[in-house]
Design a protein around this motif. Structure first.
Motif, PDB file in Angstrom:
ATOM      1  N   MET A  78      -7.628  34.030  -5.713  1.00 53.01           N
ATOM      2  CA  MET A  78      -8.254  32.982  -6.517  1.00 53.01           C
ATOM      3  C   MET A  78      -7.197  32.135  -7.214  1.00 53.01           C
ATOM      4  O   MET A  78      -6.106  32.613  -7.513  1.00 53.01           O
ATOM      5  CB  MET A  78      -9.176  33.617  -7.553  1.00 53.01           C
ATOM      6  N   VAL A  79      -7.567  30.884  -7.498  1.00 53.03           N
ATOM      7  CA  VAL A  79      -6.665  29.993  -8.225  1.00 53.03           C
ATOM      8  C   VAL A  79      -6.585  30.473  -9.666  1.00 53.03           C
ATOM      9  O   VAL A  79      -7.609  30.581 -10.341  1.00 53.03           O
ATOM     10  CB  VAL A  79      -7.176  28.534  -8.199  1.00 53.03           C
ATOM     11  N   PRO A  80      -5.390  30.780 -10.174  1.00 50.63           N
ATOM     12  CA  PRO A  80      -5.265  31.189 -11.579  1.00 50.63           C
ATOM     13  C   PRO A  80      -5.680  30.042 -12.511  1.00 50.63           C
ATOM     14  O   PRO A  80      -5.486  28.870 -12.180  1.00 50.63           O
ATOM     15  CB  PRO A  80      -3.779  31.495 -11.744  1.00 50.63           C
ATOM     16  N   SER A  81      -6.197  30.401 -13.659  1.00 50.34           N
ATOM     17  CA  SER A  81      -6.675  29.383 -14.600  1.00 50.34           C
ATOM     18  C   SER A  81      -5.570  28.388 -14.962  1.00 50.34           C
ATOM     19  O   SER A  81      -5.837  27.200 -15.135  1.00 50.34           O
ATOM     20  CB  SER A  81      -7.251  30.038 -15.859  1.00 50.34           C
ATOM     21  N   GLU A  82      -4.315  28.845 -15.039  1.00 52.33           N
ATOM     22  CA  GLU A  82      -3.201  27.956 -15.392  1.00 52.33           C
ATOM     23  C   GLU A  82      -2.950  26.878 -14.332  1.00 52.33           C
ATOM     24  O   GLU A  82      -2.310  25.870 -14.601  1.00 52.33           O
ATOM     25  CB  GLU A  82      -1.895  28.746 -15.587  1.00 52.33           C
ATOM     26  N   LEU A  83      -3.450  27.111 -13.113  1.00 49.57           N
ATOM     27  CA  LEU A  83      -3.242  26.147 -12.033  1.00 49.57           C
ATOM     28  C   LEU A  83      -4.478  25.302 -11.742  1.00 49.57           C
ATOM     29  O   LEU A  83      -4.411  24.363 -10.942  1.00 49.57           O
ATOM     30  CB  LEU A  83      -2.825  26.881 -10.746  1.00 49.57           C
ATOM     31  N   ASN A  84      -5.616  25.633 -12.372  1.00 50.18           N
ATOM     32  CA  ASN A  84      -6.876  24.942 -12.068  1.00 50.18           C
ATOM     33  C   ASN A  84      -6.768  23.427 -12.086  1.00 50.18           C
ATOM     34  O   ASN A  84      -7.294  22.762 -11.193  1.00 50.18           O
ATOM     35  CB  ASN A  84      -7.983  25.386 -13.025  1.00 50.18           C
ATOM     36  N   GLN A  85      -6.133  22.879 -13.087  1.00 56.33           N
ATOM     37  CA  GLN A  85      -6.047  21.419 -13.226  1.00 56.33           C
ATOM     38  C   GLN A  85      -4.972  20.807 -12.334  1.00 56.33           C
ATOM     39  O   GLN A  85      -4.894  19.587 -12.220  1.00 56.33           O
ATOM     40  CB  GLN A  85      -5.760  21.045 -14.693  1.00 56.33           C
TER      41      GLN A  85
END
Length: 184
Positions: free
Chosen positions: A152-159
């Motif tokens: 999954m895409v880590p939250s720090e990379l979402n944007q």
């Protein structure tokens, strides 16, 4: 063109190396060669696929990031990054999601994150078998915390991450073509 670094990340078997090789062949985008202490696979070339290191030689590198994955150390160095940028202002690097976060923090203006995934995670097992990993190595990798994290895409990379579902190679190539056109 300013220096740009395409960070290619995602779970093992999602096609990171395939995408990086394609970018090199189709668009002359050099790949940053990373370091590892794992043994060389049958089809790999030292200095092209990885710099194959001993634990001691790995410690001597000026690493930007490193991780232990399935019992082996992986990392990327400032020296290898600069060598790639000497070849082209647009380069690519394959790292896990932890490495992607580190690169985004270290080089926020230069990095574009490409997160590769598949719609059916079970297909990753088939891909690992096709690249001729041993059944023991596949089992160890699939059981690792890092494999589960990188699904999954880590939250720090979402944007910051461009998610590419790599189920259909023709569609993936078209998505990559669109991204490269935006960067040039």
């Amino acid at each position: 063109m300013d220096k740009k670094l395409l960070i290619i990340t995602g779970a093992t078997g999602s096609g990171k190396t395939t995408v990086s090789h394609y970018l090199k062949e189709a668009y002359a985008i050099p790949q940053v060669v990373t370091h590892t202490t794992r043994p060389k696979r049958h089809n790999e070339v030292a200095g092209v696929d990885y710099y194959f290191e001993t634990p001691e030689s790995m410690q001597a590198k000026h690493l930007i990031e490193s991780v232990t994955y399935s019992g082996y150390q992986y990392g990327s160095s400032y020296e290898a990054l600069e060598l790639a940028w000497q070849q082209s202002p647009l380069i690519s690097l394959v790292v896990d999601t932890q490495g992607a976060k580190t690169y985004l923090k270290t080089f926020p203006q230069e990095v574009m994150v490409l997160f590769l995934t598949v719609s059916a995670p079970d297909s990753l097992v088939t891909r690992l078998q096709k690249r001729r990993d041993s059944p023991e190595a596949i089992e160890k990798r699939l059981a690792s915390a890092e494999f589960k994290r990188d699904l999954m895409v880590p939250s720090e990379l979402n944007q910051h991450a461009k998610v590419i579902v790599n189920d259909d190679w023709a569609l993936t190539k078209q998505t990559l073509a669109d991204l490269i056109a935006q960067l040039k």
